[in-house]
Design an enzyme around this catalytic site. Structure first.
Site, PDB file in Angstrom:
ATOM      1  N   TYR A 127       0.809  -1.209   0.000  1.00 45.98           N
ATOM      2  CA  TYR A 127       0.000   0.000   0.000  1.00 45.98           C
ATOM      3  C   TYR A 127       0.850   1.269   0.000  1.00 45.98           C
ATOM      4  O   TYR A 127       0.329   2.349  -0.264  1.00 45.98           O
ATOM      5  CB  TYR A 127      -0.925   0.046   1.216  1.00 45.98           C
ATOM      6  CG  TYR A 127      -1.935  -1.065   1.308  1.00 45.98           C
ATOM      7  CD1 TYR A 127      -2.133  -1.978   0.260  1.00 45.98           C
ATOM      8  CD2 TYR A 127      -2.707  -1.218   2.453  1.00 45.98           C
ATOM      9  CE1 TYR A 127      -3.061  -3.005   0.376  1.00 45.98           C
ATOM     10  CE2 TYR A 127      -3.645  -2.234   2.572  1.00 45.98           C
ATOM     11  CZ  TYR A 127      -3.804  -3.130   1.531  1.00 45.98           C
ATOM     12  OH  TYR A 127      -4.726  -4.131   1.651  1.00 45.98           O
TER      13      TYR A 127
ATOM     14  N   HIS B 174       0.393 -11.645   1.751  1.00 48.71           N
ATOM     15  CA  HIS B 174      -0.623 -10.831   1.068  1.00 48.71           C
ATOM     16  C   HIS B 174      -1.299 -11.602  -0.068  1.00 48.71           C
ATOM     17  O   HIS B 174      -2.513 -11.510  -0.248  1.00 48.71           O
ATOM     18  CB  HIS B 174       0.028  -9.553   0.536  1.00 48.71           C
ATOM     19  CG  HIS B 174      -0.925  -8.446   0.285  1.00 48.71           C
ATOM     20  ND1 HIS B 174      -0.551  -7.130   0.256  1.00 48.71           N
ATOM     21  CD2 HIS B 174      -2.259  -8.438   0.040  1.00 48.71           C
ATOM     22  CE1 HIS B 174      -1.603  -6.364   0.030  1.00 48.71           C
ATOM     23  NE2 HIS B 174      -2.646  -7.138  -0.122  1.00 48.71           N
TER      24      HIS B 174
END
Length: 274
Positions: A47, A105
């Site tokens: 992110y 992830h």
């Protein structure tokens, strides 16, 4: 705030997602959420906002041990040395001695899952992580992690909302008492186009988004992390905790399409059907 327990950790069922929040916007969103009562913040290496989240953790009056913090290692960094390097960078950016959940992830096609999970557990043993987990793991990979490898998986974070079913995966995880964390729980803003949800919203004096969140949060072993930048959106999401759906409401939601997947990158695994 309602919580769910996993690996002896109590986790707030509703958290703040930060995907696509950057810099000052991210910093302010996290501070606002914490001041409002949120205690579950979700970020990731990918992110590119861990610095902003870390600044907010330093600037808030909420003690660090009252905040559940999740971050994630990117799928291209799943070799043991790469995981350690990524974790050290994440912890430094987050300005914290530990993270509560550290997750894979995305699964990588060529990953050595056993070696990756073993590395996460070693970091946990060193005190850097309270619990380990995964994201975007379909049922077969969950079974490999939990049954074949025997890893203490604290959660699996996947796309889940009123337009995307996760029946098989959720059933397995509920049986194993492993929470499913729903990302994109508001179907990336597409809910308002469904009149059925609008009717339910009118019935409950709520919004379609609140109905969708309430449906998720009432389920056993389900958490949700909607992204919300503004104070109004954050407060609206909290309002979902006060909505009580009935059987008629659930029947209407059950008839909505359940095959609408909005997050499906080229490196995604083969998804379960239903």
């Amino acid at each position: 705030m309602e919580t769910t327990k996993t690996q002896q950790i109590e986790v707030p069922k509703l958290g703040l997602g930060t995907f696509k929040l950057q810099g000052k916007d991210c910093h302010e969103a996290v501070l606002t959420a914490l001041a409002m009562g949120y205690r579950h913040i979700d970020t990731a290496e990918m992110y590119a906002n861990e610095d902003a989240v870390g600044d907010a953790l330093q600037d808030t009056d909420v003690p660090r041990d009252q905040i559940h913090l999740t971050t994630k290692v990117w799928w291209q960094n799943l070799a043991p040395d790469a995981i350690r390097k990524a974790f050290d960078q994440s912890r430094r950016k987050l300005k914290t001695d530990y993270v509560d959940f550290y997750l894979i992830h995305w699964p990588a096609p060529d990953m050595d899952l056993g070696a990756a999970l073993e590395t996460l557990l070693r970091i946990k043993d060193d005190g850097g992580i309270r619990a380990i987990g995964v994201c975007n793991f379909p049922l077969a990979l969950m079974k490999q992690a939990v049954e074949d490898i025997g890893a203490p998986i604290a959660c699996n974070q996947v796309e889940y909302h009123v337009l995307l079913g996760q029946t098989q995966l959720l059933g397995y995880m509920q049986d194993k008492c492993i929470p499913l964390t729903a990302y994109a729980p508001l179907a990336q803003g597409r809910l308002a186009s469904f009149p059925e949800l609008q009717l339910l919203a009118e019935k409950h004096g709520a919004t379609a988004a609140q109905i969708a969140l309430a449906w998720l949060l009432e389920q056993d072993c389900v958490m949700a992390i909607p992204k919300a930048r503004s104070e109004a959106s954050q407060r609206s999401n909290l309002g979902a905790l006060d909505i009580r759906l009935d059987q008629d409401d659930r029947a209407i939601i059950a008839k909505l399409p359940k095959d609408q997947r909005f997050v499906n990158p080229t490196f995604a695994p083969k998804w379960d059907v239903g």
